[in-house]
Design a protein around this motif. Structure first.
Motif, PDB file in Angstrom:
ATOM      1  N   VAL A 170       0.881  -1.172   0.000  1.00 22.90           N
ATOM      2  CA  VAL A 170       0.000   0.000   0.000  1.00 22.90           C
ATOM      3  C   VAL A 170       0.911   1.213   0.000  1.00 22.90           C
ATOM      4  O   VAL A 170       1.704   1.401   0.924  1.00 22.90           O
ATOM      5  N   VAL A 171       0.811   2.012  -1.057  1.00 23.50           N
ATOM      6  CA  VAL A 171       1.784   3.090  -1.238  1.00 23.50           C
ATOM      7  C   VAL A 171       1.825   4.037  -0.044  1.00 23.50           C
ATOM      8  O   VAL A 171       2.900   4.467   0.394  1.00 23.50           O
ATOM      9  N   SER A 172       0.664   4.370   0.514  1.00 27.34           N
ATOM     10  CA  SER A 172       0.621   5.343   1.603  1.00 27.34           C
ATOM     11  C   SER A 172       1.217   4.789   2.897  1.00 27.34           C
ATOM     12  O   SER A 172       1.601   5.556   3.782  1.00 27.34           O
ATOM     13  N   LYS A 173       1.319   3.459   3.006  1.00 31.96           N
ATOM     14  CA  LYS A 173       1.851   2.832   4.219  1.00 31.96           C
ATOM     15  C   LYS A 173       3.247   2.256   4.038  1.00 31.96           C
ATOM     16  O   LYS A 173       4.069   2.289   4.952  1.00 31.96           O
ATOM     17  N   ASP A 174       3.515   1.696   2.862  1.00 34.45           N
ATOM     18  CA  ASP A 174       4.733   0.920   2.671  1.00 34.45           C
ATOM     19  C   ASP A 174       5.843   1.656   1.917  1.00 34.45           C
ATOM     20  O   ASP A 174       7.020   1.314   2.068  1.00 34.45           O
ATOM     21  N   ALA A 175       5.485   2.624   1.086  1.00 32.48           N
ATOM     22  CA  ALA A 175       6.504   3.313   0.290  1.00 32.48           C
ATOM     23  C   ALA A 175       7.346   4.227   1.173  1.00 32.48           C
ATOM     24  O   ALA A 175       6.831   4.898   2.066  1.00 32.48           O
ATOM     25  N   LEU A 176       8.632   4.278   0.897  1.00 31.11           N
ATOM     26  CA  LEU A 176       9.535   5.193   1.598  1.00 31.11           C
ATOM     27  C   LEU A 176       9.403   6.599   1.034  1.00 31.11           C
ATOM     28  O   LEU A 176       9.686   7.581   1.718  1.00 31.11           O
ATOM     29  N   ALA A 177       8.990   6.681  -0.206  1.00 37.71           N
ATOM     30  CA  ALA A 177       8.706   7.961  -0.873  1.00 37.71           C
ATOM     31  C   ALA A 177       7.847   7.654  -2.095  1.00 37.71           C
ATOM     32  O   ALA A 177       7.954   6.566  -2.671  1.00 37.71           O
ATOM     33  N   TYR A 178       6.998   8.587  -2.482  1.00 33.73           N
ATOM     34  CA  TYR A 178       6.181   8.360  -3.674  1.00 33.73           C
ATOM     35  C   TYR A 178       5.799   9.681  -4.320  1.00 33.73           C
ATOM     36  O   TYR A 178       5.918  10.754  -3.720  1.00 33.73           O
ATOM     37  N   GLU A 179       5.353   9.585  -5.577  1.00 31.99           N
ATOM     38  CA  GLU A 179       4.976  10.778  -6.335  1.00 31.99           C
ATOM     39  C   GLU A 179       3.816  11.495  -5.661  1.00 31.99           C
ATOM     40  O   GLU A 179       2.865  10.863  -5.217  1.00 31.99           O
ATOM     41  N   GLN A 180       3.889  12.805  -5.659  1.00 31.79           N
ATOM     42  CA  GLN A 180       2.814  13.607  -5.096  1.00 31.79           C
ATOM     43  C   GLN A 180       1.737  13.867  -6.144  1.00 31.79           C
ATOM     44  O   GLN A 180       2.003  13.839  -7.351  1.00 31.79           O
ATOM     45  N   SER A 181       0.531  14.108  -5.692  1.00 35.39           N
ATOM     46  CA  SER A 181      -0.606  14.240  -6.604  1.00 35.39           C
ATOM     47  C   SER A 181      -0.473  15.413  -7.565  1.00 35.39           C
ATOM     48  O   SER A 181      -1.075  15.402  -8.635  1.00 35.39           O
ATOM     49  N   ASP A 182       0.317  16.426  -7.186  1.00 35.83           N
ATOM     50  CA  ASP A 182       0.474  17.593  -8.064  1.00 35.83           C
ATOM     51  C   ASP A 182       1.760  17.525  -8.878  1.00 35.83           C
ATOM     52  O   ASP A 182       2.146  18.499  -9.521  1.00 35.83           O
ATOM     53  N   SER A 183       2.425  16.384  -8.854  1.00 40.12           N
ATOM     54  CA  SER A 183       3.687  16.262  -9.585  1.00 40.12           C
ATOM     55  C   SER A 183       3.442  16.168 -11.086  1.00 40.12           C
ATOM     56  O   SER A 183       2.363  15.795 -11.552  1.00 40.12           O
ATOM     57  N   GLU A 184       4.462  16.513 -11.854  1.00 40.05           N
ATOM     58  CA  GLU A 184       4.371  16.411 -13.314  1.00 40.05           C
ATOM     59  C   GLU A 184       4.089  14.978 -13.729  1.00 40.05           C
ATOM     60  O   GLU A 184       3.290  14.720 -14.629  1.00 40.05           O
ATOM     61  N   ALA A 185       4.718  14.036 -13.042  1.00 39.55           N
ATOM     62  CA  ALA A 185       4.543  12.622 -13.396  1.00 39.55           C
ATOM     63  C   ALA A 185       3.105  12.169 -13.185  1.00 39.55           C
ATOM     64  O   ALA A 185       2.533  11.456 -14.019  1.00 39.55           O
TER      65      ALA A 185
END
Length: 277
Positions: free
Chosen positions: A214-229
Protein backbone atom coordinates in the motif's frame (compact mmCIF):
# COMPACT_ATOMS: atom_id res chain seq x y z
CA UNK A 1 -51.91 -30.56 -63.63
CA UNK A 2 -50.89 -27.06 -64.69
CA UNK A 3 -52.86 -25.55 -61.80
CA UNK A 4 -51.15 -27.95 -59.40
CA UNK A 5 -47.69 -27.00 -60.74
CA UNK A 6 -48.51 -23.30 -60.60
CA UNK A 7 -49.71 -23.65 -57.01
CA UNK A 8 -46.51 -25.42 -56.04
CA UNK A 9 -44.38 -22.64 -57.55
CA UNK A 10 -46.41 -19.97 -55.74
CA UNK A 11 -45.95 -21.83 -52.43
CA UNK A 12 -42.20 -22.11 -53.02
CA UNK A 13 -42.00 -18.39 -53.77
CA UNK A 14 -43.89 -17.57 -50.59
CA UNK A 15 -41.58 -19.78 -48.52
CA UNK A 16 -38.49 -18.09 -50.01
CA UNK A 17 -39.99 -14.71 -49.17
CA UNK A 18 -40.69 -15.75 -45.58
CA UNK A 19 -37.12 -17.06 -45.14
CA UNK A 20 -35.67 -13.85 -46.59
CA UNK A 21 -37.69 -11.68 -44.22
CA UNK A 22 -36.74 -13.91 -41.28
CA UNK A 23 -33.06 -13.65 -42.23
CA UNK A 24 -33.19 -9.86 -42.48
CA UNK A 25 -35.01 -9.62 -39.15
CA UNK A 26 -32.45 -11.89 -37.51
CA UNK A 27 -29.56 -9.79 -38.82
CA UNK A 28 -31.16 -6.65 -37.49
CA UNK A 29 -31.58 -8.19 -34.06
CA UNK A 30 -27.97 -9.38 -33.92
CA UNK A 31 -26.70 -5.96 -34.97
CA UNK A 32 -28.79 -4.34 -32.25
CA UNK A 33 -27.45 -6.77 -29.62
CA UNK A 34 -23.84 -6.26 -30.75
CA UNK A 35 -24.23 -2.50 -30.49
CA UNK A 36 -24.97 -2.90 -26.79
CA UNK A 37 -21.89 -5.05 -26.11
CA UNK A 38 -18.64 -3.34 -25.14
CA UNK A 39 -15.61 -5.62 -25.27
CA UNK A 40 -12.75 -4.20 -23.24
CA UNK A 41 -9.23 -5.48 -22.55
CA UNK A 42 -7.89 -4.68 -19.08
CA UNK A 43 -4.90 -5.11 -16.80
CA UNK A 44 -5.61 -7.24 -13.71
CA UNK A 45 -5.19 -4.65 -10.93
CA UNK A 46 -6.68 -2.13 -10.52
CA UNK A 47 -8.14 -1.74 -13.99
CA UNK A 48 -10.29 -4.87 -14.18
CA UNK A 49 -11.54 -4.36 -10.61
CA UNK A 50 -12.64 -0.80 -11.39
CA UNK A 51 -14.39 -2.02 -14.54
CA UNK A 52 -16.20 -4.73 -12.57
CA UNK A 53 -17.55 -2.01 -10.29
CA UNK A 54 -18.71 -0.02 -13.32
CA UNK A 55 -20.27 -3.04 -15.09
CA UNK A 56 -23.66 -3.14 -13.27
CA UNK A 57 -24.01 0.64 -13.52
CA UNK A 58 -23.40 0.43 -17.25
CA UNK A 59 -25.93 -2.42 -17.48
CA UNK A 60 -28.60 -0.05 -16.17
CA UNK A 61 -27.94 2.04 -19.28
CA UNK A 62 -28.45 -1.01 -21.48
CA UNK A 63 -24.83 -1.96 -22.15
CA UNK A 64 -23.13 -5.31 -21.57
CA UNK A 65 -19.51 -4.65 -20.55
CA UNK A 66 -17.44 -7.75 -21.33
CA UNK A 67 -14.06 -7.58 -19.56
CA UNK A 68 -11.07 -9.70 -20.59
CA UNK A 69 -7.94 -9.55 -18.44
CA UNK A 70 -4.45 -9.54 -19.98
CA UNK A 71 -1.12 -9.78 -18.19
CA UNK A 72 0.84 -7.69 -20.68
CA UNK A 73 0.57 -4.29 -22.36
CA UNK A 74 1.05 -5.32 -26.00
CA UNK A 75 -1.84 -7.66 -26.86
CA UNK A 76 -4.54 -5.31 -25.48
CA UNK A 77 -3.44 -2.66 -27.97
CA UNK A 78 -3.20 -5.14 -30.82
CA UNK A 79 -6.77 -6.41 -30.30
CA UNK A 80 -8.12 -2.86 -30.22
CA UNK A 81 -6.26 -1.99 -33.41
CA UNK A 82 -7.62 -5.14 -35.12
CA UNK A 83 -11.19 -4.34 -34.05
CA UNK A 84 -11.55 -7.52 -32.02
CA UNK A 85 -12.05 -5.37 -28.91
CA UNK A 86 -13.77 -2.00 -28.61
CA UNK A 87 -11.43 -0.49 -26.02
CA UNK A 88 -8.73 -1.13 -23.48
CA UNK A 89 -7.88 0.14 -20.01
CA UNK A 90 -4.25 -0.74 -19.38
CA UNK A 91 -1.96 2.22 -19.94
CA UNK A 92 -1.00 5.85 -19.65
CA UNK A 93 -0.72 8.25 -22.58
CA UNK A 94 3.11 8.30 -22.91
CA UNK A 95 3.10 4.51 -23.28
CA UNK A 96 0.27 4.68 -25.84
CA UNK A 97 2.07 7.35 -27.87
CA UNK A 98 5.26 5.30 -27.82
CA UNK A 99 3.34 2.15 -28.86
CA UNK A 100 1.63 3.91 -31.77
CA UNK A 101 4.92 5.30 -33.01
CA UNK A 102 6.71 1.97 -32.76
CA UNK A 103 3.94 -0.28 -34.09
CA UNK A 104 2.22 2.06 -36.54
CA UNK A 105 -1.11 1.63 -34.75
CA UNK A 106 -3.93 4.19 -34.56
CA UNK A 107 -5.17 4.06 -30.97
CA UNK A 108 -6.39 7.18 -29.19
CA UNK A 109 -7.27 8.36 -25.69
CA UNK A 110 -10.96 8.95 -24.95
CA UNK A 111 -10.88 9.49 -21.18
CA UNK A 112 -8.54 9.87 -18.21
CA UNK A 113 -9.57 7.75 -15.23
CA UNK A 114 -6.87 7.34 -12.58
CA UNK A 115 -3.16 7.47 -11.85
CA UNK A 116 -0.98 5.21 -9.77
CA UNK A 117 1.82 6.93 -7.86
CA UNK A 118 5.27 5.40 -8.33
CA UNK A 119 6.91 4.55 -5.04
CA UNK A 120 10.34 3.67 -3.68
CA UNK A 121 9.92 0.55 -1.53
CA UNK A 122 12.29 -1.11 0.94
CA UNK A 123 14.41 -4.05 -0.07
CA UNK A 124 17.40 -4.87 2.08
CA UNK A 125 17.30 -1.30 3.43
CA UNK A 126 14.26 -0.12 5.39
CA UNK A 127 14.85 3.63 5.19
CA UNK A 128 16.30 6.00 2.59
CA UNK A 129 18.59 7.35 5.33
CA UNK A 130 20.38 3.97 5.29
CA UNK A 131 21.60 4.38 1.71
CA UNK A 132 25.31 3.69 1.25
CA UNK A 133 27.87 3.62 -1.55
CA UNK A 134 27.26 0.92 -4.12
CA UNK A 135 23.66 0.15 -3.16
CA UNK A 136 21.57 -1.42 -5.93
CA UNK A 137 18.13 -0.04 -6.81
CA UNK A 138 15.83 -1.97 -9.16
CA UNK A 139 13.67 0.01 -11.61
CA UNK A 140 11.37 -0.84 -14.58
CA UNK A 141 13.27 -0.97 -17.88
CA UNK A 142 10.62 0.24 -20.35
CA UNK A 143 11.16 3.74 -21.71
CA UNK A 144 8.41 5.72 -20.01
CA UNK A 145 8.45 3.95 -16.65
CA UNK A 146 12.23 4.00 -16.27
CA UNK A 147 12.22 7.78 -16.71
CA UNK A 148 9.50 8.08 -14.12
CA UNK A 149 11.49 5.97 -11.65
CA UNK A 150 14.64 8.03 -12.21
CA UNK A 151 12.71 11.27 -11.68
CA UNK A 152 11.43 9.94 -8.36
CA UNK A 153 14.97 9.02 -7.30
CA UNK A 154 16.04 12.54 -8.26
CA UNK A 155 13.18 14.11 -6.30
CA UNK A 156 14.52 12.30 -3.23
CA UNK A 157 18.11 13.41 -3.67
CA UNK A 158 19.54 10.03 -4.62
CA UNK A 159 20.69 11.01 -8.13
CA UNK A 160 20.63 14.09 -10.33
CA UNK A 161 19.71 13.95 -14.00
CA UNK A 162 21.03 16.07 -16.85
CA UNK A 163 19.06 19.24 -17.49
CA UNK A 164 16.15 18.57 -19.80
CA UNK A 165 16.21 14.78 -19.41
CA UNK A 166 12.67 14.79 -17.99
CA UNK A 167 10.20 12.18 -19.16
CA UNK A 168 12.65 10.58 -21.59
CA UNK A 169 15.43 10.04 -19.04
CA UNK A 170 17.53 6.88 -19.05
CA UNK A 171 20.45 5.77 -16.89
CA UNK A 172 22.71 7.51 -19.42
CA UNK A 173 21.19 10.82 -18.29
CA UNK A 174 22.41 10.48 -14.70
CA UNK A 175 24.68 13.51 -14.18
CA UNK A 176 25.40 13.12 -10.48
CA UNK A 177 25.45 9.92 -8.44
CA UNK A 178 26.99 10.76 -5.05
CA UNK A 179 26.43 7.28 -3.60
CA UNK A 180 27.57 5.43 -6.74
CA UNK A 181 24.16 3.77 -6.87
CA UNK A 182 23.82 0.88 -9.29
CA UNK A 183 20.56 0.94 -11.25
CA UNK A 184 19.25 -2.56 -11.98
CA UNK A 185 16.91 -2.41 -14.96
CA UNK A 186 14.22 -5.11 -15.08
CA UNK A 187 10.95 -5.79 -16.87
CA UNK A 188 8.30 -3.98 -14.79
CA UNK A 189 6.57 -7.15 -13.57
CA UNK A 190 9.89 -8.54 -12.28
CA UNK A 191 10.96 -5.61 -10.08
CA UNK A 192 8.95 -6.59 -7.00
CA UNK A 193 10.46 -10.09 -7.12
CA UNK A 194 13.99 -8.92 -6.29
CA UNK A 195 13.26 -7.05 -3.04
CA UNK A 196 15.47 -9.41 -1.07
CA UNK A 197 18.37 -8.93 -3.49
CA UNK A 198 18.62 -5.12 -3.71
CA UNK A 199 18.59 -2.13 -1.37
CA UNK A 200 15.39 -0.61 -2.80
CA UNK A 201 12.87 -1.14 -5.60
CA UNK A 202 10.89 1.45 -7.54
CA UNK A 203 7.47 0.06 -8.47
CA UNK A 204 4.58 0.95 -10.76
CA UNK A 205 1.36 1.37 -8.80
CA UNK A 206 -0.33 -1.74 -10.22
CA UNK A 207 2.66 -3.98 -9.58
CA UNK A 208 2.98 -2.61 -6.05
CA UNK A 209 -0.65 -3.60 -5.47
CA UNK A 210 -0.06 -7.09 -6.86
CA UNK A 211 2.94 -7.45 -4.53
CA UNK A 212 0.74 -6.55 -1.56
CA UNK A 213 2.07 -3.04 -0.95
CA UNK A 214 0.00 0.00 0.00
CA UNK A 215 1.78 3.09 -1.24
CA UNK A 216 0.62 5.34 1.60
CA UNK A 217 1.85 2.83 4.22
CA UNK A 218 4.73 0.92 2.67
CA UNK A 219 6.50 3.31 0.29
CA UNK A 220 9.54 5.19 1.60
CA UNK A 221 8.71 7.96 -0.87
CA UNK A 222 6.18 8.36 -3.67
CA UNK A 223 4.98 10.78 -6.33
CA UNK A 224 2.81 13.61 -5.10
CA UNK A 225 -0.61 14.24 -6.60
CA UNK A 226 0.47 17.59 -8.06
CA UNK A 227 3.69 16.26 -9.58
CA UNK A 228 4.37 16.41 -13.31
CA UNK A 229 4.54 12.62 -13.40
CA UNK A 230 1.13 12.15 -11.76
CA UNK A 231 -0.50 14.41 -14.34
CA UNK A 232 1.42 12.90 -17.24
CA UNK A 233 0.93 9.24 -16.41
CA UNK A 234 -2.82 9.19 -15.85
CA UNK A 235 -4.32 5.86 -16.99
CA UNK A 236 -6.78 6.09 -19.86
CA UNK A 237 -9.53 4.38 -21.81
CA UNK A 238 -8.22 3.89 -25.35
CA UNK A 239 -10.01 3.01 -28.61
CA UNK A 240 -9.10 2.74 -32.26
CA UNK A 241 -9.15 6.09 -34.03
CA UNK A 242 -12.61 6.68 -35.49
CA UNK A 243 -14.47 5.10 -32.57
CA UNK A 244 -14.20 8.07 -30.22
CA UNK A 245 -17.90 8.92 -30.51
CA UNK A 246 -19.24 5.41 -29.95
CA UNK A 247 -22.18 5.88 -27.57
CA UNK A 248 -21.29 2.86 -25.44
CA UNK A 249 -17.71 4.05 -24.99
CA UNK A 250 -18.90 7.54 -24.06
CA UNK A 251 -21.26 6.01 -21.46
CA UNK A 252 -18.41 3.91 -20.04
CA UNK A 253 -16.08 6.89 -19.67
CA UNK A 254 -18.83 8.93 -18.04
CA UNK A 255 -19.39 6.22 -15.44
CA UNK A 256 -15.66 5.73 -14.76
CA UNK A 257 -15.37 9.46 -14.06
CA UNK A 258 -18.47 9.53 -11.85
CA UNK A 259 -18.42 10.33 -8.15
CA UNK A 260 -19.47 6.75 -7.35
CA UNK A 261 -16.44 5.22 -9.07
CA UNK A 262 -14.11 7.89 -7.70
CA UNK A 263 -15.27 7.06 -4.19
CA UNK A 264 -14.80 3.34 -4.83
CA UNK A 265 -11.21 3.95 -5.98
CA UNK A 266 -10.43 6.15 -2.97
CA UNK A 267 -11.93 3.73 -0.45
CA UNK A 268 -10.45 0.59 -1.98
CA UNK A 269 -6.87 1.47 -2.81
CA UNK A 270 -5.75 3.72 0.05
CA UNK A 271 -3.71 6.08 -2.10
CA UNK A 272 -2.20 3.42 -4.36
CA UNK A 273 -4.72 4.43 -7.04
CA UNK A 274 -6.04 7.99 -7.21
CA UNK A 275 -8.99 9.25 -9.30
CA UNK A 276 -7.96 11.77 -11.93
CA UNK A 277 -9.68 15.12 -11.56
Amino acid sequence: MKNSLLGKKILEALLVGVLAVSSLTGCGTKKEVDANVIKIAASPTPHSKILEKAKPILAEKGYDLQITVFDDYVIPNEVVESGEFDANYIQHLPYLNSFNEEKGTHIVNVGEVHYEPFGIYPGQKKSLSEITDGDVIAVPNDTTNEARALLLLQDNGIIKLKDGAGLTATVNDIAENPHNIQIKELEAAQVSRVVSEVAYVVLNGNYALEAGYVVSKDALAYEQSDSEAAKTYVNIIAVKEGNENNEGIKALVEILKSDEIKQYITDTYEGAVIPFE
